[in-house]
Design an enzyme around this catalytic site. Structure first.
Site, PDB file in Angstrom:
ATOM      1  N   CYS A 151      37.832 -11.632 -13.933  1.00 42.21           N
ATOM      2  CA  CYS A 151      37.743 -11.610 -15.398  1.00 42.21           C
ATOM      3  C   CYS A 151      38.896 -12.365 -16.071  1.00 42.21           C
ATOM      4  CB  CYS A 151      37.699 -10.178 -15.904  1.00 42.21           C
ATOM      5  SG  CYS A 151      39.217  -9.246 -15.589  1.00 42.21           S
ATOM      6  N   CYS A 165      43.193  -6.330   3.176  1.00 36.53           N
ATOM      7  CA  CYS A 165      43.480  -7.760   3.116  1.00 36.53           C
ATOM      8  C   CYS A 165      44.394  -8.117   1.936  1.00 36.53           C
ATOM      9  CB  CYS A 165      42.178  -8.541   3.021  1.00 36.53           C
ATOM     10  SG  CYS A 165      41.189  -8.115   1.567  1.00 36.53           S
ATOM     11  N   CYS A 170      41.194  -6.446 -10.699  1.00 39.20           N
ATOM     12  CA  CYS A 170      41.338  -5.278 -11.574  1.00 39.20           C
ATOM     13  C   CYS A 170      40.294  -4.248 -11.169  1.00 39.20           C
ATOM     14  CB  CYS A 170      41.193  -5.683 -13.041  1.00 39.20           C
ATOM     15  SG  CYS A 170      39.535  -6.104 -13.576  1.00 39.20           S
ATOM     16  N   CYS A 237      11.989  11.163   8.809  1.00 37.55           N
ATOM     17  CA  CYS A 237      10.642  11.694   8.617  1.00 37.55           C
ATOM     18  C   CYS A 237       9.941  10.835   7.562  1.00 37.55           C
ATOM     19  CB  CYS A 237      10.713  13.147   8.165  1.00 37.55           C
ATOM     20  SG  CYS A 237       9.108  13.833   7.676  1.00 37.55           S
ATOM     21  N   CYS A 266       9.684  19.842   7.442  1.00 32.53           N
ATOM     22  CA  CYS A 266       8.810  19.866   6.264  1.00 32.53           C
ATOM     23  C   CYS A 266       7.351  20.078   6.647  1.00 32.53           C
ATOM     24  CB  CYS A 266       8.956  18.572   5.470  1.00 32.53           C
ATOM     25  SG  CYS A 266       8.255  17.110   6.287  1.00 32.53           S
ATOM     26  N   CYS A 271       4.309  10.278  15.002  1.00 28.04           N
ATOM     27  CA  CYS A 271       4.732   9.700  16.279  1.00 28.04           C
ATOM     28  C   CYS A 271       6.144   9.155  16.128  1.00 28.04           C
ATOM     29  CB  CYS A 271       3.771   8.596  16.713  1.00 28.04           C
ATOM     30  SG  CYS A 271       4.337   7.675  18.183  1.00 28.04           S
ATOM     31  N   CYS A 324     -39.999 -16.894  10.534  1.00 27.32           N
ATOM     32  CA  CYS A 324     -40.463 -18.092  11.234  1.00 27.32           C
ATOM     33  C   CYS A 324     -39.382 -18.650  12.134  1.00 27.32           C
ATOM     34  CB  CYS A 324     -40.894 -19.133  10.200  1.00 27.32           C
ATOM     35  SG  CYS A 324     -41.493 -20.673  10.954  1.00 27.32           S
ATOM     36  N   CYS A 340     -35.614 -21.049  21.587  1.00 32.57           N
ATOM     37  CA  CYS A 340     -35.130 -21.798  22.742  1.00 32.57           C
ATOM     38  C   CYS A 340     -34.162 -22.907  22.376  1.00 32.57           C
ATOM     39  CB  CYS A 340     -36.304 -22.401  23.516  1.00 32.57           C
ATOM     40  SG  CYS A 340     -37.181 -23.697  22.600  1.00 32.57           S
ATOM     41  N   CYS A 354     -43.880 -20.133  22.100  1.00 33.91           N
ATOM     42  CA  CYS A 354     -42.621 -20.712  22.559  1.00 33.91           C
ATOM     43  C   CYS A 354     -42.594 -20.833  24.072  1.00 33.91           C
ATOM     44  CB  CYS A 354     -41.435 -19.884  22.072  1.00 33.91           C
ATOM     45  SG  CYS A 354     -39.873 -20.776  22.182  1.00 33.91           S
TER      46      CYS A 354
END
Length: 525
Positions: A151, A165, A170, A237, A266, A271, A324, A340, A354
């Site tokens: 700032c 470090c 501020c 869960c 609960c 799984c 047909c 066929c 046929c």
């Protein structure tokens, strides 16, 4: 799934962690297990009162409250602090960097301590850091006058903040920085110093001094979440608004032979391996393949293969839309016979007979379509039954309301107490549970290769399915005052039998997985 007799050892739940307003009785009810609830079993006149022994399809697990999670972290931190002689805040940063893998941490630290500390974002102990919070006027002469790099405020009355470090800003800017990281970015484990290219981690003590209580609570919540997420033996869960975690020591390599079903305090049953709702007896990899198969477009392609053919000239996909067999491709105008696939010009006036169709000569051309049709029919056989049990389980959920009214009516029209009419609710619980088990048996069976063992599985599946339907039918019967005693006995007997058939199916399937008896048509590893 753990039984009531196992809760003393397996469940590690602290009543202090239950939400304000919960009573001891509320908490006790939250620990109930649907198929082993002692209260419900009272209505069965001792039918389920025998001591429970852990079955092949059950796994050991414990429920961890927030308090226990914090205690577990403190214990790990204390151990690292004692062994390595580091401050607890640095030990915590190291553990979170190595995702709570202490063995890996010790190995790396012993090989190269300075490098390990630097990469983890910890300043070496040889470097003497200044206090976290300090007035600008109290800084060493070399650091004065102080100007915040964020700032640009150089007020000498500013309170400054930094970690080891010594990159100071501020306290307002530091607070805004941490608040954004925690609240908006959801970070906690690896919040670095605001200084550009500085990887030193902001420790919990610094966060506590700089941010307000609400942000601090969120920060600690996120730390707990990362602790669970980083630990292979812990899983949250999945139930909405549940703050418990489950500890289960089933390694991921065992998920091809074990379905680790667990139950939270609960009441939610799921799984541990994949986090999905309980899917016994199907292992996680099969569940994943099945759900993917049901969701993707593979069956659409299967349907196309089974119900369409390709034009022999331009290979466009054609669906027959009339009776047909004389087909004309709309794209290339090629005329052919649907039966066929030969040129229509060679059929003459005998198209309806046929005479060109010959099973031996045309089998190769039709083999792909035949296989697709068989594959589709096989899939639909298992899917329809899977979906039917899923839908039935949802409808049985609606039965709870009807059952409660029936229980009240039964209590009013007979000499049975409220405890004694609980057998109806127990029966509905087991019916729904068996529906879900049966649902997943069809996913399991779909990928199961045909062997002698398969026949045994299908027999167990059939017996459970038939018994479940009979129990469901009993529950739907209207109450007749003079037949309440007979109905109660019939429901009790059938409930015990259905529960037993489910256990037989799950036990045999689990043993088969452990012993490697089952063969699958897909790779489940």
């Amino acid at each position: 799934m753990a039984s009531d007799s196992d809760y003393d050892d397996d469940f590690m739940v602290d009543t202090d962690d239950i939400m304000d307003g919960d009573t001891d009785s509320d908490f006790a009810s939250s620990l109930s297990v649907s198929d082993n609830d002692e209260t419900d079993d009272m209505a069965f006149d001792g039918a389920f009162a025998e001591k429970h022994e852990r079955k092949t399809y059950e796994v050991e697990f414990s429920v961890q409250s927030v308090k226990h999670l914090v205690a577990s972290q403190d214990k790990e931190i204390e151990q690292v602090t004692t062994i390595l002689g580091l401050p607890s805040k640095d030990a915590a940063t190291l553990l979170r960097y190595f995702r709570w893998n202490k063995e890996k941490l010790f190995e790396r630290y012993m090989d190269a301590p300075d490098t390990t500390l630097r990469r983890a974002g910890v300043v070496s102990q040889q470097y003497q850091a200044q206090p976290t919070l300090i007035k600008a006027t109290d800084l060493p002469p070399s650091d004065q006058p102080f100007t915040c790099d964020i700032c640009c405020d150089d007020d000498p009355d500013l309170t400054t903040a930094s970690v080891a470090c010594n990159h100071r800003f501020c306290v307002n800017c530091y607070g805004h920085y941490l608040t954004q990281k925690i609240k908006e970015d959801g970070e906690s484990r690896r919040i670095e110093c605001p200084q550009d290219q500085c990887n030193v981690i902001v420790d919990e003590a610094t966060v506590q001094r700089v941010v307000d209580d609400k942000i601090l609570a969120r920060y600690r919540e996120l730390l707990n979440r990362t602790f669970v997420d980083d630990n292979d033996n812990l899983r949250w869960c999945p139930a909405p608004d549940c703050e418990f975690a489950i500890e289960c020591h089933v390694p991921s390599t065992s998920l091809t032979s074990i379905v680790p079903t667990v139950q939270c305090a609960c009441g939610d049953i799921f799984c541990f391996g994949c986090g999905l709702p309980d899917h016994q007896p199907a292992i996680c990899s099969i569940v994943k393949k099945w759900l993917q198969k049901c969701e993707d477009d593979s069956e659409t392609a299967n349907w196309i293969s089974a119900h369409t053919k390709e034009c022999t000239k331009c290979h466009s996909t054609i669906e027959k839309n009339g009776g047909c067999n004389h087909m004309t491709c709309r794209k290339c105008r090629h005329e052919f016979c649907w039966v066929c696939m030969g040129p229509w010009s060679e059929h003459g006036t005998s198209w309806y007979n046929c005479n060109r169709f010959d099973e031996r000569s045309s089998s190769e051309a039709r083999e792909s379509q035949t296989q697709s049709r068989l594959s589709l029919e096989r899939y639909l056989h298992y899917y329809n039954r899977y979906a039917n049990h899923e839908q039935s389980a949802k409808l049985d959920q609606d039965l709870y309301q009807k059952t409660e009214k029936k229980m009240e009516e039964m209590q009013q029209t007979s000499d049975l107490s409220w405890i004694e009419v609980q057998f109806l609710k127990k029966a509905v619980d087991i019916t729904v549970q068996c529906r879900m088990t049966l649902k997943w048996t069809y996913a399991f069976a779909f990928y199961l290769a045909k062997t002698n063992e398969t026949a045994i599985f299908e027999d167990n599946q059939r017996d459970l399915e038939m018994a479940t339907e009979q129990l469901s039918e009993l529950l739907e019967k209207p109450l007749e005052r003079e037949k309440i005693a007979q109905l109660r006995q019939a429901v009790l007997d059938k409930t015990v039998y259905v529960k037993h058939r489910r256990e037989i199916l799950l036990e045999d399937t689990a043993k088969g997985l452990t012993e490697g008896r089952w063969s699958f048509i897909v790779d489940v590893k």
